[in-house]
Motif scaffolding. Structure first.
Motif: not given
Length: 243
Positions: A109-114, A119-129
């Motif tokens: 569950w923790f890994t799924g939320l992460i 994936l949600g960071s794609l909608f921000t100014s800078r993606p996670f990676t």
């Protein structure tokens, strides 16, 4: 000219130090989040502790590691707080239900939320990676920002890698939950650790292949071998007239 020469001579050392720090951080994470919890679980089981007690106590290692990092850095780390909250909630849920399988499933569950957060960071100014790379290579921050602003293909590469890691971790999460509810309890902790390594290695290998083929590695670490006349990313930068 002398200053430029000195800077060029120092660049390989800076790159090496940043990569060494990144490897050291991964080793610490691996020790605290995988090796210690798995080892502690089997030590407790061999000492006669029950499955649920062993699982809850073995979860203390990553929680203490995260808490120590927050205290050491003297700032509130949202990800760290998130990790501790998940561990505490999963522990309370396991105690209330008395189910060791719920405690086992917490990793999934923790890994799924992460994964969803990535994936949600794609909608921000800078993606996670991209943000993760900047954190690992602080000395390259200015170079990275320059490429990010100037080159659309560079931005597409990091958004694509963010999709890769998010989807890869979703698959990892599903496998963990399936293992937690279908396999013998005592076999799951070590398999969780193995899955962690497999997922990380597979995603890292794919990431490195993509960064190599697109020329990003040569842009960030020009001292590695001979640089071709034009890499794909640098070509895109030149076409935009910002090289």
């Amino acid at each position: 000219m002398a200053a430029m020469r000195d800077e060029a001579e120092l660049a390989p050392d800076s790159n090496h130090n940043e990569q060494t720090a990144a490897r050291r951080q991964f080793a610490v994470t691996l020790l605290c989040d995988v090796v210690l919890p798995v080892g502690l679980y089997y030590v407790l089981r061999s000492a006669g502790c029950g499955e649920l007690v062993s699982l809850l106590l073995s979860a203390a290692a990553p929680a203490l590691s995260t808490g120590y990092s927050i205290v050491k850095q003297r700032r509130i780390d949202s990800i760290g707080i998130f990790v501790i909250a998940i561990l505490v909630l999963a522990g309370l849920g396991s105690l209330i239900s008395g189910s060791p399988r719920l405690a086992l499933a917490r990793g999934g569950w923790f890994t799924g939320l992460i994964a969803l957060w990535i994936l949600g960071s794609l909608f921000t100014s800078r993606p996670f990676t991209y943000r993760a790379l900047k954190a690992l290579l602080p000395g390259k921050a200015e170079t990275l920002e320059g490429l990010w602003h100037a080159d659309p293909q560079f931005r597409r590469i990091w958004r694509g890698l963010t999709v890769l890691w998010g989807c890869g971790l979703l698959v990892d999460a599903a496998l963990r939950v399936v293992m937690a509810y279908t396999l013998p309890v005592d076999s799951v902790p070590v398999l969780d650790g193995v899955l962690y390594l497999v997922t990380y290695i597979v995603l890292q290998v794919i990431t490195h292949i993509i960064l190599h083929k697109t020329g990003v590695f040569r842009l960030l670490f020009p001292g590695r071998g001979r640089r071709p006349a034009r890499s794909r990313v640098s070509a895109g930068t030149k076409d935009n007239g910002t090289a």
